[in-house]
Design a protein around this motif. Structure first.
Motif, PDB file in Angstrom:
ATOM      1  N   LEU A 169       0.827  -1.211   0.000  1.00  0.00           N
ATOM      2  CA  LEU A 169       0.000   0.000   0.000  1.00  0.00           C
ATOM      3  C   LEU A 169       0.861   1.261   0.000  1.00  0.00           C
ATOM      4  O   LEU A 169       0.642   2.175  -0.796  1.00  0.00           O
ATOM      5  CB  LEU A 169      -0.939   0.004   1.212  1.00  0.00           C
ATOM      6  CG  LEU A 169      -2.031  -1.063   1.220  1.00  0.00           C
ATOM      7  CD1 LEU A 169      -2.767  -1.044   2.558  1.00  0.00           C
ATOM      8  CD2 LEU A 169      -2.998  -0.860   0.068  1.00  0.00           C
ATOM      9  N   ILE A 170       1.849   1.288   0.898  1.00  0.00           N
ATOM     10  CA  ILE A 170       2.705   2.472   1.024  1.00  0.00           C
ATOM     11  C   ILE A 170       3.546   2.662  -0.228  1.00  0.00           C
ATOM     12  O   ILE A 170       3.624   3.764  -0.778  1.00  0.00           O
ATOM     13  CB  ILE A 170       3.585   2.364   2.279  1.00  0.00           C
ATOM     14  CG1 ILE A 170       2.704   2.348   3.538  1.00  0.00           C
ATOM     15  CG2 ILE A 170       4.588   3.515   2.340  1.00  0.00           C
ATOM     16  CD1 ILE A 170       3.417   1.906   4.798  1.00  0.00           C
ATOM     17  N   ASP A 171       4.165   1.577  -0.705  1.00  0.00           N
ATOM     18  CA  ASP A 171       4.977   1.670  -1.921  1.00  0.00           C
ATOM     19  C   ASP A 171       4.122   2.000  -3.136  1.00  0.00           C
ATOM     20  O   ASP A 171       4.614   2.559  -4.112  1.00  0.00           O
ATOM     21  CB  ASP A 171       5.759   0.376  -2.153  1.00  0.00           C
ATOM     22  CG  ASP A 171       6.842   0.156  -1.104  1.00  0.00           C
ATOM     23  OD1 ASP A 171       7.183   1.119  -0.368  1.00  0.00           O
ATOM     24  OD2 ASP A 171       7.341  -0.985  -1.009  1.00  0.00           O
ATOM     25  N   GLY A 172       2.837   1.665  -3.073  1.00  0.00           N
ATOM     26  CA  GLY A 172       1.911   1.959  -4.159  1.00  0.00           C
ATOM     27  C   GLY A 172       1.370   3.379  -4.132  1.00  0.00           C
ATOM     28  O   GLY A 172       0.560   3.753  -4.969  1.00  0.00           O
ATOM     29  N   GLY A 173       1.789   4.158  -3.128  1.00  0.00           N
ATOM     30  CA  GLY A 173       1.399   5.560  -3.096  1.00  0.00           C
ATOM     31  C   GLY A 173       0.423   5.953  -2.004  1.00  0.00           C
ATOM     32  O   GLY A 173       0.091   7.135  -1.883  1.00  0.00           O
ATOM     33  N   ALA A 174      -0.046   4.999  -1.205  1.00  0.00           N
ATOM     34  CA  ALA A 174      -0.954   5.361  -0.107  1.00  0.00           C
ATOM     35  C   ALA A 174      -0.195   6.218   0.903  1.00  0.00           C
ATOM     36  O   ALA A 174       0.905   5.856   1.324  1.00  0.00           O
ATOM     37  CB  ALA A 174      -1.496   4.103   0.562  1.00  0.00           C
ATOM     38  N   ARG A 175      -0.747   7.364   1.265  1.00  0.00           N
ATOM     39  CA  ARG A 175      -0.080   8.263   2.212  1.00  0.00           C
ATOM     40  C   ARG A 175      -0.881   8.450   3.497  1.00  0.00           C
ATOM     41  O   ARG A 175      -0.357   8.927   4.487  1.00  0.00           O
ATOM     42  CB  ARG A 175       0.192   9.625   1.570  1.00  0.00           C
ATOM     43  CG  ARG A 175       1.311   9.569   0.556  1.00  0.00           C
ATOM     44  CD  ARG A 175       2.647   9.216   1.224  1.00  0.00           C
ATOM     45  NE  ARG A 175       3.683   8.878   0.275  1.00  0.00           N
ATOM     46  CZ  ARG A 175       4.032   7.633  -0.058  1.00  0.00           C
ATOM     47  NH1 ARG A 175       3.407   6.607   0.458  1.00  0.00           N
ATOM     48  NH2 ARG A 175       5.001   7.411  -0.912  1.00  0.00           N
ATOM     49  N   HIS A 176      -2.155   8.113   3.465  1.00  0.00           N
ATOM     50  CA  HIS A 176      -3.007   8.239   4.647  1.00  0.00           C
ATOM     51  C   HIS A 176      -3.660   6.871   4.872  1.00  0.00           C
ATOM     52  O   HIS A 176      -4.628   6.531   4.198  1.00  0.00           O
ATOM     53  CB  HIS A 176      -4.050   9.334   4.461  1.00  0.00           C
ATOM     54  CG  HIS A 176      -3.427  10.659   4.128  1.00  0.00           C
ATOM     55  ND1 HIS A 176      -2.764  11.420   5.068  1.00  0.00           N
ATOM     56  CD2 HIS A 176      -3.341  11.338   2.959  1.00  0.00           C
ATOM     57  CE1 HIS A 176      -2.299  12.513   4.487  1.00  0.00           C
ATOM     58  NE2 HIS A 176      -2.633  12.481   3.209  1.00  0.00           N
ATOM     59  N   VAL A 177      -3.098   6.117   5.806  1.00  0.00           N
ATOM     60  CA  VAL A 177      -3.535   4.742   6.024  1.00  0.00           C
ATOM     61  C   VAL A 177      -4.218   4.608   7.380  1.00  0.00           C
ATOM     62  O   VAL A 177      -3.714   5.097   8.391  1.00  0.00           O
ATOM     63  CB  VAL A 177      -2.335   3.769   5.934  1.00  0.00           C
ATOM     64  CG1 VAL A 177      -2.763   2.342   6.251  1.00  0.00           C
ATOM     65  CG2 VAL A 177      -1.693   3.837   4.544  1.00  0.00           C
ATOM     66  N   VAL A 178      -5.366   3.945   7.365  1.00  0.00           N
ATOM     67  CA  VAL A 178      -6.099   3.618   8.588  1.00  0.00           C
ATOM     68  C   VAL A 178      -6.189   2.098   8.645  1.00  0.00           C
ATOM     69  O   VAL A 178      -6.667   1.468   7.701  1.00  0.00           O
ATOM     70  CB  VAL A 178      -7.522   4.227   8.577  1.00  0.00           C
ATOM     71  CG1 VAL A 178      -8.312   3.767   9.796  1.00  0.00           C
ATOM     72  CG2 VAL A 178      -7.456   5.746   8.500  1.00  0.00           C
ATOM     73  N   VAL A 179      -5.677   1.516   9.727  1.00  0.00           N
ATOM     74  CA  VAL A 179      -5.754   0.075   9.905  1.00  0.00           C
ATOM     75  C   VAL A 179      -6.875  -0.208  10.895  1.00  0.00           C
ATOM     76  O   VAL A 179      -6.828   0.210  12.055  1.00  0.00           O
ATOM     77  CB  VAL A 179      -4.415  -0.519  10.402  1.00  0.00           C
ATOM     78  CG1 VAL A 179      -4.546  -2.014  10.657  1.00  0.00           C
ATOM     79  CG2 VAL A 179      -3.310  -0.259   9.380  1.00  0.00           C
ATOM     80  N   ASP A 180      -7.891  -0.912  10.414  1.00  0.00           N
ATOM     81  CA  ASP A 180      -9.064  -1.247  11.228  1.00  0.00           C
ATOM     82  C   ASP A 180      -8.848  -2.619  11.869  1.00  0.00           C
ATOM     83  O   ASP A 180      -8.862  -3.640  11.195  1.00  0.00           O
ATOM     84  CB  ASP A 180     -10.307  -1.253  10.343  1.00  0.00           C
ATOM     85  CG  ASP A 180     -11.589  -1.487  11.114  1.00  0.00           C
ATOM     86  OD1 ASP A 180     -11.522  -1.819  12.324  1.00  0.00           O
ATOM     87  OD2 ASP A 180     -12.667  -1.355  10.506  1.00  0.00           O
ATOM     88  N   LEU A 181      -8.631  -2.608  13.188  1.00  0.00           N
ATOM     89  CA  LEU A 181      -8.392  -3.840  13.935  1.00  0.00           C
ATOM     90  C   LEU A 181      -9.675  -4.384  14.566  1.00  0.00           C
ATOM     91  O   LEU A 181      -9.625  -5.222  15.464  1.00  0.00           O
ATOM     92  CB  LEU A 181      -7.346  -3.592  15.031  1.00  0.00           C
ATOM     93  CG  LEU A 181      -5.987  -3.073  14.565  1.00  0.00           C
ATOM     94  CD1 LEU A 181      -5.109  -2.720  15.768  1.00  0.00           C
ATOM     95  CD2 LEU A 181      -5.291  -4.101  13.680  1.00  0.00           C
ATOM     96  N   GLY A 182     -10.813  -3.926  14.107  1.00  0.00           N
ATOM     97  CA  GLY A 182     -12.102  -4.289  14.697  1.00  0.00           C
ATOM     98  C   GLY A 182     -12.417  -5.772  14.689  1.00  0.00           C
ATOM     99  O   GLY A 182     -13.173  -6.248  15.538  1.00  0.00           O
TER     100      GLY A 182
END
Length: 118
Positions: free
Chosen positions: A37-50
């Motif tokens: 995701l990061i290498d693909g250009g994602a700059r604002h990441v939210v990880v949902d651990l729900g």
């Protein structure tokens, strides 16, 4: 238990929904997906651990690594967690002082957007 990973986009945010157990066996898959995701250009990441039932130190290490990588790229990283057993892990390790923790994806996105505009 198996690890499930699903990605969706909400505005400028990439939401990674994680389910199952994040441990020494499954953490490499989580790390790989976050790096994609990061290498693909994602700059604002939210990880949902729900939907995460278990999180060990290996999983915490993966999350810390992603946080560092995104911050160095000028991005943001937030966690969604409302399960007391997981929140207790973050408090015991003092990582609740490192990660922005939110009860919902909407709250995480709103907080990040407000912070970016400030």
């Amino acid at each position: 238990m198996e690890l499930s990973l699903a990605t969706r986009t909400v505005g400028e945010h990439t939401v990674l929904e994680v389910g199952g157990e994040v441990d020494v066996y499954t953490a490499p898959r989580l790390r790989e997906r976050l790096l994609e995701l990061i290498d693909g250009g994602a700059r604002h990441v939210v990880v949902d651990l729900g939907r995460v039932d278990f999180l060990d130190s290996t999983g915490l290490g993966v999350l810390v690594g992603a946080l560092k990588r995104l911050r160095s790229a000028g991005g943001s990283f937030a966690l969604v967690c409302d399960k007391e057993p997981l929140l207790k892990i973050f408090r015991i390790t003092a990582l609740d002082q490192v990660f922005p923790l939110h009860p919902t994806v909407d709250a995480a996105i709103s907080a990040d957007s407000a912070g970016a505009g400030a």
